[in-house]
Structures are given as C-alpha cells and as structure tokens.
Enzyme design. Structure first.
Site, short mmCIF file in Angstrom:
data_model
loop_
_atom_site.label_atom_id
_atom_site.label_comp_id
_atom_site.label_asym_id
_atom_site.label_seq_id
_atom_site.Cartn_x
_atom_site.Cartn_y
_atom_site.Cartn_z
CB ALA A 118 -1.13 -0.01 1.20
CB CYS A 119 4.27 2.05 0.83
SG CYS A 119 5.33 1.04 -0.37
N GLY A 120 2.85 2.73 -2.19
CA GLY A 120 3.31 3.45 -3.50
C GLY A 120 4.70 3.70 -3.51
CB ILE A 121 6.54 6.64 -4.21
CG1 ILE A 121 6.11 7.57 -3.03
CG2 ILE A 121 5.79 7.04 -5.56
CD1 ILE A 121 6.56 9.09 -3.24
CB CYS A 122 7.47 4.16 0.90
SG CYS A 122 6.63 2.58 0.72
#
Length: 278
Positions: A118-122
């Site tokens: 769920a963190c996308g760009i992390c």
C-alpha cells in the site's frame, strides 16, 4: 499459484444487553505474500501483494515506472524456482525478459528496500523517480461520461468484488467505458497493486493507451494513482475517498479528470470537469 484467501481460527467478541459475549469461529482472510521481480537475474523490486494475476501486476508496475509502454517491450515473464518449508512452489519470484535496450534503465530505477502493498513510492531510490515522464503528445481526449453513470461506478465496482465479499480486506480498481460498462476489475490487498493489475492486463492485451476510459478505485486518490492513470492513458480517475493535494496538481497538469468522495448521490470533481455531462 498462491492462495487468494486463508482460514484462521479467531475469537469473536460481541456486545449484548447483558455484557460482552465471546465465542470461537473461523474467519477468512485475504492472502498477502511477497513478490520479487527480477531483470537479468537482479532484483528490480519486492512488493507485498495478494497472489493472483501476478504477470499483470508485473506488467502494470513496469508501465507505472515508465519503463514499458507496449507489450512487445516485455518479451516474456516466468516464475523462478522457489519453494516453501514444505517444498511446494511459492510462485513468489518472477523473471522479466525485457527488450535489451530497456534493461539498464530498469535496473537503474530499481528499489533497494522492501515495499509494502500500500505504500506506493516508498522505497524509491530518488525523489526524482516519483515524477515519471508523461507523454509529450497525449492522445486526443475521447471520454464523455454522464454524471449519473459516474455516480454509479462505486456501486458497480463493489457488486463485482468477489474477494472483498468473502474477506472484507482488499481494495479494488475497475476500468470503465464512458457508458459505465465494466471492462476490467482486479482486487488486491494493495490499492496500488489493484490499479497495476488492471493496467498490466490491458498492456498484455495490447489495449494501451486507455484513452476513452475511467478508473474507479475503492480507496483514496493519491499522487501515485494519478501517475499510474496518466502513464496508462486513462482520462478519468474516481475514488470513494479524498484526493491529496499532489494528486490534484498532477491530474491538472496531466489533463486527467479527478473525482473524489464518490459515495451515494454525490461526488467532488477537482480537475477538468468538462468530461462529465450533467
């Protein structure tokens, strides 16, 4: 292939007129497992996902990273050998065979940290990697959708979420035509993964760019989701939750109609409202 769901013995607590009752029961949980993508034998990224449609997820992630735009650039995908403690194939590692001209670019943008579903760009190695190059000459807009149809998309999405119906623990992304026809739907514990699976399915079927379509998501609208939509050629992104400020800014720049808080009889349009007919 990995399981979509698992069963777990739980304790159910419930308030009653006389206090709180407790009883054991079986519950169904959405599965979550790691998926490692490799290019040339080297790790490109590791993400958590719900098993299933893994090749679509891999293809969609490559589109979202700005690495491929046609199915021909992704020459093949295969599961690598890998077993669990019982000696069973895990299907948690995929080897990607890219056009040789793209291999170095792919490895230069790889993520060195474990990313969550769920963190996308992390985990991206550089903040500059967030700003993917948008098409210099995007296709001519083709989408026109009625407000009534747009308001119905969340209900249509929810009615077709089979995995959510059994677990209550996954997000969904649906690709729709301007008339509200559901063209593609994918579910995953990660909302970014759900969008990547939709985009990846379309890439593998030779359907990019997705001009003339809308994407409805079950969560909020983040910068990353707008970016994924833009790179896939989607014209409208609608979310049941709120957009972020960066999501609205990117949607404005990319020419995407961005809708949020689409619930019941109302929604907010944040950018490019001309595609929505009253």
């Amino acid at each position: 292939m990995g399981r979509l769901t698992t069963r777990r013995r739980i304790t159910r607590l419930q308030r009653t007129d006389t206090g709180v009752s407790s009883r054991p029961r079986n519950d169904v949980l959405a599965a979550e497992e790691p998926l490692e993508l490799r290019v040339g034998g080297q790790t490109l990224t590791v993400t958590m996902r719900t098993p299933g449609h893994d090749f679509e997820l891999a293809a969609g992630l490559l589109v979202s990273e700005g690495l491929v735009s046609t199915a021909e650039q992704l020459r093949s995908m295969r599961y690598c050998s890998g077993t669990d403690e019982l000696g069973q194939q895990t299907y948690n590692v995929i080897d990607l065979d890219l056009d040789p001209a793209l291999v170095q670019a792919a490895l230069s943008t790889r993520r060195h940290l474990m990313t969550s579903s769920a963190c996308g760009i992390c985990g991206t190695t550089s903040i500059h990697a967030v700003h993917k190059a948008l098409p210099e000459h995007p296709p001519k807009p083709q989408l026109s959708i009625s407000a009534e149809t747009l308001l119905q998309l969340p209900d249509t999405l929810r009615a077709n979420q089979d995995l959510f119906a059994s677990t209550g623990g996954v997000h969904a992304a649906g690709l729709f035509s301007g008339t509200g026809e559901l063209l593609q739907l994918r579910e995953d514990v990660g909302r970014h993964n759900a969008v990547d699976k939709v985009v990846g399915a379309c890439l593998l079927n030779g359907r990019l760019p997705l001009t003339g379509t809308a994407v409805q998501v079950s969560g909020r609208a983040s910068f990353e989701l707008v970016q994924k939509a833009a790179l896939a050629g989607v014209e409208l992104l609608s979310a049941v939750g709120a957009p972020s400020s960066l999501a609205a800014e990117l949607a404005e720049t990319a020419g995407i109609t961005l809708a949020g808080f689409s619930r019941g009889n109302s929604l907010n349009i944040y950018t490019h409202p001309h595609r929505v007919r009253l």
